[in-house]
Scaffold this motif. Structure first.
Motif, short mmCIF file in Angstrom:
data_model
loop_
_atom_site.label_atom_id
_atom_site.label_comp_id
_atom_site.label_asym_id
_atom_site.label_seq_id
_atom_site.Cartn_x
_atom_site.Cartn_y
_atom_site.Cartn_z
N VAL A 109 -8.89 -1.52 -2.52
CA VAL A 109 -8.96 -3.10 -3.48
C VAL A 109 -10.29 -3.06 -4.15
O VAL A 109 -10.19 -3.23 -5.35
CB VAL A 109 -8.74 -4.20 -2.46
CG1 VAL A 109 -9.31 -5.31 -3.10
CG2 VAL A 109 -7.53 -4.38 -1.79
N ARG A 112 -10.91 1.45 -5.84
CA ARG A 112 -9.61 2.39 -6.45
C ARG A 112 -10.18 3.06 -7.40
O ARG A 112 -9.68 4.30 -7.60
CB ARG A 112 -8.55 1.30 -6.73
CG ARG A 112 -7.28 2.21 -7.31
CD ARG A 112 -6.37 1.36 -7.76
NE ARG A 112 -5.62 0.63 -6.64
CZ ARG A 112 -5.85 -0.68 -6.40
NH1 ARG A 112 -6.59 -1.46 -7.16
NH2 ARG A 112 -5.37 -1.35 -5.36
N PRO A 140 -5.04 1.55 2.12
CA PRO A 140 -4.06 1.26 0.83
C PRO A 140 -3.60 -0.22 0.64
O PRO A 140 -3.20 -1.06 1.68
CB PRO A 140 -2.97 1.93 1.12
CG PRO A 140 -2.67 2.15 2.47
CD PRO A 140 -4.20 2.32 2.94
N ALA A 141 -3.84 -0.73 -0.54
CA ALA A 141 -3.41 -2.22 -0.69
C ALA A 141 -2.09 -2.40 -1.42
O ALA A 141 -1.57 -3.56 -1.26
CB ALA A 141 -4.75 -3.12 -1.53
N THR A 142 -1.60 -1.52 -2.06
CA THR A 142 -0.26 -1.47 -2.74
C THR A 142 0.56 -0.29 -2.44
O THR A 142 0.20 0.56 -1.70
CB THR A 142 -0.45 -1.50 -4.26
OG1 THR A 142 -0.90 -0.25 -4.72
CG2 THR A 142 -1.67 -2.61 -4.50
N ASP A 143 1.94 -0.42 -2.86
CA ASP A 143 2.69 0.83 -2.58
C ASP A 143 2.09 2.07 -3.34
O ASP A 143 2.27 3.13 -3.03
CB ASP A 143 4.09 0.58 -3.04
CG ASP A 143 4.90 -0.43 -2.20
OD1 ASP A 143 4.32 -0.71 -1.04
OD2 ASP A 143 5.97 -0.90 -2.46
N HIS A 144 1.73 1.91 -4.41
CA HIS A 144 1.18 2.90 -5.12
C HIS A 144 -0.08 3.46 -4.31
O HIS A 144 -0.28 4.87 -4.34
CB HIS A 144 0.61 2.52 -6.65
CG HIS A 144 0.05 3.54 -7.60
ND1 HIS A 144 0.87 4.83 -8.03
CD2 HIS A 144 -1.04 3.84 -8.03
CE1 HIS A 144 -0.07 5.48 -8.51
NE2 HIS A 144 -1.21 4.91 -8.59
N ASP A 145 -1.03 2.85 -3.86
CA ASP A 145 -1.95 3.33 -3.00
C ASP A 145 -1.37 4.16 -1.83
O ASP A 145 -2.18 5.17 -1.56
CB ASP A 145 -2.93 2.11 -2.45
CG ASP A 145 -3.53 1.53 -3.60
OD1 ASP A 145 -3.53 1.70 -4.80
OD2 ASP A 145 -4.01 0.20 -3.50
N GLU A 171 -3.69 -0.27 7.81
CA GLU A 171 -2.64 -1.62 7.09
C GLU A 171 -1.61 -0.82 6.25
O GLU A 171 -1.26 -1.02 5.10
CB GLU A 171 -3.61 -2.37 6.11
CG GLU A 171 -4.65 -2.91 6.85
CD GLU A 171 -5.44 -4.00 6.05
OE1 GLU A 171 -6.53 -4.42 6.56
OE2 GLU A 171 -5.49 -3.66 4.86
N ARG A 173 1.83 0.13 4.55
CA ARG A 173 3.20 -0.36 4.26
C ARG A 173 4.05 0.52 3.49
O ARG A 173 3.81 1.36 2.85
CB ARG A 173 2.60 -1.42 3.08
CG ARG A 173 1.69 -2.57 3.69
CD ARG A 173 1.91 -3.80 2.79
NE ARG A 173 1.48 -3.53 1.39
CZ ARG A 173 2.05 -3.72 0.39
NH1 ARG A 173 3.13 -4.15 0.62
NH2 ARG A 173 2.02 -3.58 -0.89
N PRO A 175 6.79 2.08 1.44
CA PRO A 175 7.17 1.79 -0.16
C PRO A 175 8.57 1.62 0.09
O PRO A 175 9.62 2.19 0.88
CB PRO A 175 7.26 3.36 -0.69
CG PRO A 175 5.88 4.13 0.05
CD PRO A 175 6.08 3.62 1.46
N ASN A 180 9.77 5.96 -5.22
CA ASN A 180 9.00 6.41 -4.25
C ASN A 180 9.27 7.12 -3.07
O ASN A 180 8.44 8.02 -2.53
CB ASN A 180 8.11 4.92 -3.98
CG ASN A 180 7.07 4.53 -5.00
OD1 ASN A 180 6.92 4.93 -5.63
ND2 ASN A 180 6.82 3.09 -5.13
#
Length: 207
Positions: A109, A112, A140-145, A171, A173, A175, A180
């Protein structure tokens, strides 16, 4: 803090034989204090654990600190450094007989834009001839991360990077897109954990 005050504080740290942990968080004079109080042959030798968070100007300082202070056992690092500084630190970890465990925390966050620097740091620090001392903890904060993190993990498991003592995704998550998932499967190709163990990557964690 004035330079004279930093000098007084550093002398107090040097003279203390009971300190075991030092935490520096978001202080402009952090690097100056570290160099004065811990680096070199006359620095403090009781401190074993450093927490360095949100500090600037640590590039050259960390290299000198790690190579001149044999008492340090663990350095927790969550700081802003340029790609050049990360590269230099990787060379120090790779080329010197450093016993200090270096734990690098990376939060996508807020950090990056430094991701490529972290990847390069892990590659540069990689060594075939010494036990790994680098622990990487990614948030990671997003699926891309998540995918960026898993692609790096894939290179570790294939043995392309041999610098990591442990690798943590926090944390985590899963995809949810098909593309992905395909990339995930591609990143995990190879002998996997058997290859990682062969290259002395001793632990793998997810939370």
């Amino acid at each position: 803090m004035e330079e004279e005050t930093v000098e007084i504080l550093s002398q107090a740290v040097i003279q203390s034989s009971s300190l075991e942990t030092m935490i520096l968080d978001n202080v402009k004079w952090g690097a100056a204090l570290l160099l004065k109080a811990l680096a070199g042959h006359d620095g403090n030798r009781s401190i074993e654990h450093l927490y360095l968070m949100n500090l600037d100007g640590l590039g050259d300082c960390l290299g000198e600190l790690l190579t001149s202070n044999p008492s340090l056992k663990v350095v927790d690092l969550q700081s802003r450094m340029s790609p050049e500084e990360w590269h230099q630190l990787g060379e120090v970890v790779r080329d010197n007989a450093i016993a200090t465990n270096l734990i690098v925390w990376f939060q996508f966050v807020s950090q990056r834009k430094y991701w490529e620097s972290i990847e390069a740091f892990a590659r540069v620090a990689s060594s075939d001839v010494k036990d790994p001392t680098l622990e990487l903890k990614l948030y990671p904060a997003t699926d891309h991360d998540v995918m960026l993190s898993l692609n790096l993990l894939g290179r570790v498991l294939r043995g392309d990077i041999k610098s990591l003592k442990s690798f943590h995704l926090l944390e985590f998550r899963q995809p949810n897109s098909g593309s992905n998932q395909d990339r995930l499967e591609g990143s995990m190709e190879g002998p996997g954990l058997v290859l990682a163990r062969e290259h002395k990557s001793n632990s793998l964690g997810f939370a």
